[in-house]
Scaffold this motif. Structure first.
Motif, PDB file in Angstrom:
ATOM      1  N   LEU A 208      21.076  11.620  23.473  1.00 33.92           N
ATOM      2  CA  LEU A 208      21.301  10.564  22.489  1.00 33.92           C
ATOM      3  C   LEU A 208      20.127  10.384  21.532  1.00 33.92           C
ATOM      4  O   LEU A 208      20.192   9.560  20.616  1.00 33.92           O
ATOM      5  CB  LEU A 208      21.577   9.239  23.213  1.00 33.92           C
ATOM      6  N   THR A 209      19.052  11.159  21.732  1.00 35.31           N
ATOM      7  CA  THR A 209      17.880  11.075  20.858  1.00 35.31           C
ATOM      8  C   THR A 209      18.275  11.365  19.406  1.00 35.31           C
ATOM      9  O   THR A 209      19.010  12.312  19.125  1.00 35.31           O
ATOM     10  CB  THR A 209      16.804  12.081  21.317  1.00 35.31           C
ATOM     11  N   ASN A 210      17.823  10.515  18.512  1.00 36.30           N
ATOM     12  CA  ASN A 210      18.086  10.659  17.074  1.00 36.30           C
ATOM     13  C   ASN A 210      19.546  10.430  16.701  1.00 36.30           C
ATOM     14  O   ASN A 210      19.980  10.792  15.604  1.00 36.30           O
ATOM     15  CB  ASN A 210      17.638  12.033  16.555  1.00 36.30           C
ATOM     16  N   GLN A 211      20.292   9.818  17.608  1.00 30.77           N
ATOM     17  CA  GLN A 211      21.672   9.454  17.299  1.00 30.77           C
ATOM     18  C   GLN A 211      21.785   7.935  17.138  1.00 30.77           C
ATOM     19  O   GLN A 211      21.205   7.177  17.928  1.00 30.77           O
ATOM     20  CB  GLN A 211      22.626   9.910  18.411  1.00 30.77           C
ATOM     21  N   THR A 251      26.585   8.528  14.706  1.00 26.76           N
ATOM     22  CA  THR A 251      26.102   8.982  13.410  1.00 26.76           C
ATOM     23  C   THR A 251      24.760   9.666  13.630  1.00 26.76           C
ATOM     24  O   THR A 251      23.858   9.093  14.257  1.00 26.76           O
ATOM     25  CB  THR A 251      25.923   7.817  12.427  1.00 26.76           C
ATOM     26  N   ALA A 252      24.653  10.895  13.163  1.00 23.86           N
ATOM     27  CA  ALA A 252      23.406  11.655  13.262  1.00 23.86           C
ATOM     28  C   ALA A 252      23.144  12.270  11.897  1.00 23.86           C
ATOM     29  O   ALA A 252      23.868  13.171  11.453  1.00 23.86           O
ATOM     30  CB  ALA A 252      23.497  12.733  14.335  1.00 23.86           C
ATOM     31  N   GLY A 253      22.122  11.755  11.200  1.00 22.44           N
ATOM     32  CA  GLY A 253      21.885  12.206   9.833  1.00 22.44           C
ATOM     33  C   GLY A 253      23.026  11.755   8.943  1.00 22.44           C
ATOM     34  O   GLY A 253      23.375  10.569   8.898  1.00 22.44           O
ATOM     35  N   ASN A 254      23.653  12.702   8.234  1.00 22.46           N
ATOM     36  CA  ASN A 254      24.785  12.381   7.363  1.00 22.46           C
ATOM     37  C   ASN A 254      26.132  12.683   8.008  1.00 22.46           C
ATOM     38  O   ASN A 254      27.157  12.708   7.321  1.00 22.46           O
ATOM     39  CB  ASN A 254      24.661  13.178   6.048  1.00 22.46           C
ATOM     40  N   THR A 255      26.130  12.904   9.319  1.00 20.83           N
ATOM     41  CA  THR A 255      27.345  13.301  10.027  1.00 20.83           C
ATOM     42  C   THR A 255      27.783  12.210  11.001  1.00 20.83           C
ATOM     43  O   THR A 255      26.957  11.652  11.717  1.00 20.83           O
ATOM     44  CB  THR A 255      27.116  14.608  10.806  1.00 20.83           C
ATOM     45  N   SER A 256      29.079  11.936  11.006  1.00 18.12           N
ATOM     46  CA  SER A 256      29.647  11.004  11.976  1.00 18.12           C
ATOM     47  C   SER A 256      30.689  11.745  12.810  1.00 18.12           C
ATOM     48  O   SER A 256      31.445  12.578  12.291  1.00 18.12           O
ATOM     49  CB  SER A 256      30.295   9.811  11.265  1.00 18.12           C
ATOM     50  N   PHE A 257      30.717  11.450  14.089  1.00 14.34           N
ATOM     51  CA  PHE A 257      31.648  12.129  14.991  1.00 14.34           C
ATOM     52  C   PHE A 257      31.835  11.294  16.252  1.00 14.34           C
ATOM     53  O   PHE A 257      31.118  10.318  16.497  1.00 14.34           O
ATOM     54  CB  PHE A 257      31.141  13.533  15.335  1.00 14.34           C
ATOM     55  N   LEU A 258      32.819  11.704  17.048  1.00 11.97           N
ATOM     56  CA  LEU A 258      33.078  11.072  18.331  1.00 11.97           C
ATOM     57  C   LEU A 258      32.504  11.947  19.439  1.00 11.97           C
ATOM     58  O   LEU A 258      32.675  13.172  19.429  1.00 11.97           O
ATOM     59  CB  LEU A 258      34.580  10.875  18.543  1.00 11.97           C
TER      60      LEU A 258
END
Length: 293
Positions: A208-211, A251-258
């Motif tokens: 989960l680091t950086n998320q 959300t990580a950077g400019n990306t979102s996902f499940l």
């Protein structure tokens, strides 16, 4: 010919598929699981009997694909004056070894939403509101080792990074464990630096680091009742299973996902404890982090 008149129909006596919205309503929190998930950062840790050596510790890094599919109509359990409308999700999974590409594990089963209980429609008198059961989620699993499990629990929704508690792979071997007896665990940490052998759940937290985590749906289930074939009972006697699943909006950077994370433990029991009666309890632990495809 016998005829029936003025008999109210049972709810969903003929079970027709509902709309997607209706299906998700019946599934409740289980709707968060639907779809296909894949992850290559899974870890399997298990100790097994090994003749004169006592035990062998096996650790494997794996890739896993899980498919969750909704049953298109709720399944009624009749209770006389009440009925339980069970929303169900079918699942199947395949686990392959990242080193060899070989299949390590296959499994299928169902997740069940047990929370919908209401008056049965054949009753003509009013029934007071009915409280949901204390355990509202079930998971049924079947694996080709000859084991089956029905595990019960609950779910809840939160916001932000989930609180993933520590766990321990250290066997419960009694108060007088000989020096060096568990050295296989220490040696494994050197061999697998990306996996926290002593505390596997720390590996999940590291993922989960950086998320940035938004909504999280958590499922917590456990049981002390497992059904095993005689061979399994004789040699390792699995007697407890517990698991926690987290479905996370990420959300990580400019990306979102499940993202789907889980930890699960099955307790094996073999070899005598040191300094007290009973058998050593060996935690069999699996963890993984998967992304919805």
């Amino acid at each position: 010919m016998q005829t029936f008149q003025n008999v109210p129909p049972l709810r969903n006596f003929v079970r027709l598929a509902g709309t997607n919205a209706q299906i998700e309503e019946e599934l409740g929190p289980l709707a968060a699981l639907l779809g296909t998930w894949k992850g290559s950062s899974g870890w399997n840790l298990v100790a097994v009997p090994n003749g004169a050596e006592g035990f062998l510790l096996l650790i494997q890094n794996y890739t896993e694909t899980i498919n969750f599919t909704a049953v298109s109509a709720p399944v009624p359990n009749r209770g006389g004056t009440i009925e339980q409308m069970v929303g169900a999700v079918l699942y199947d999974l395949v686990v392959t070894d990242n080193l060899t590409g070989g299949v390590l594990h296959v499994e299928n089963g169902m997740w069940l939403n047990l929370s919908h209980i209401e008056p049965q429609k054949v009753e003509l008198t009013a029934v007071a509101p009915i409280a949901p059961p204390s355990q509202t989620i079930a998971r049924q699993a079947s694996i080709p080792h000859g084991d089956a499990v029905l595990v019960l629990g609950n779910s809840f929704i939160s916001q932000g990074t989930p609180a993933i508690a520590d766990n321990s792979s250290t066997p419960e071997a009694g108060p007088n464990v000989p020096l060096g007896y568990l050295d296989q665990y220490l040696q494994a940490q050197t061999k697998f630096p990306d996996f926290d052998v002593k505390n596997p759940n720390a590996t999940l937290r590291k993922a989960l680091t950086n998320q940035q985590i938004g909504k999280v749906t958590t499922f917590v289930l456990d049981t002390s009742s497992l059904l095993n074939i005689p061979f399994t009972t004789q040699h390792v006697n699995p007697n407890n299973f517990n698991t926690t699943f987290w479905v996370e909006e990420v959300t990580a950077g400019n990306t979102s996902f499940l993202q789907l994370q889980y930890t699960q433990q099955t307790n094996f029991n073999f070899l005598p404890r040191f300094g007290e009666a009973g058998l050593i309890m060996w935690p069999h632990i699996n963890i993984n982090t998967l992304v919805k495809q």
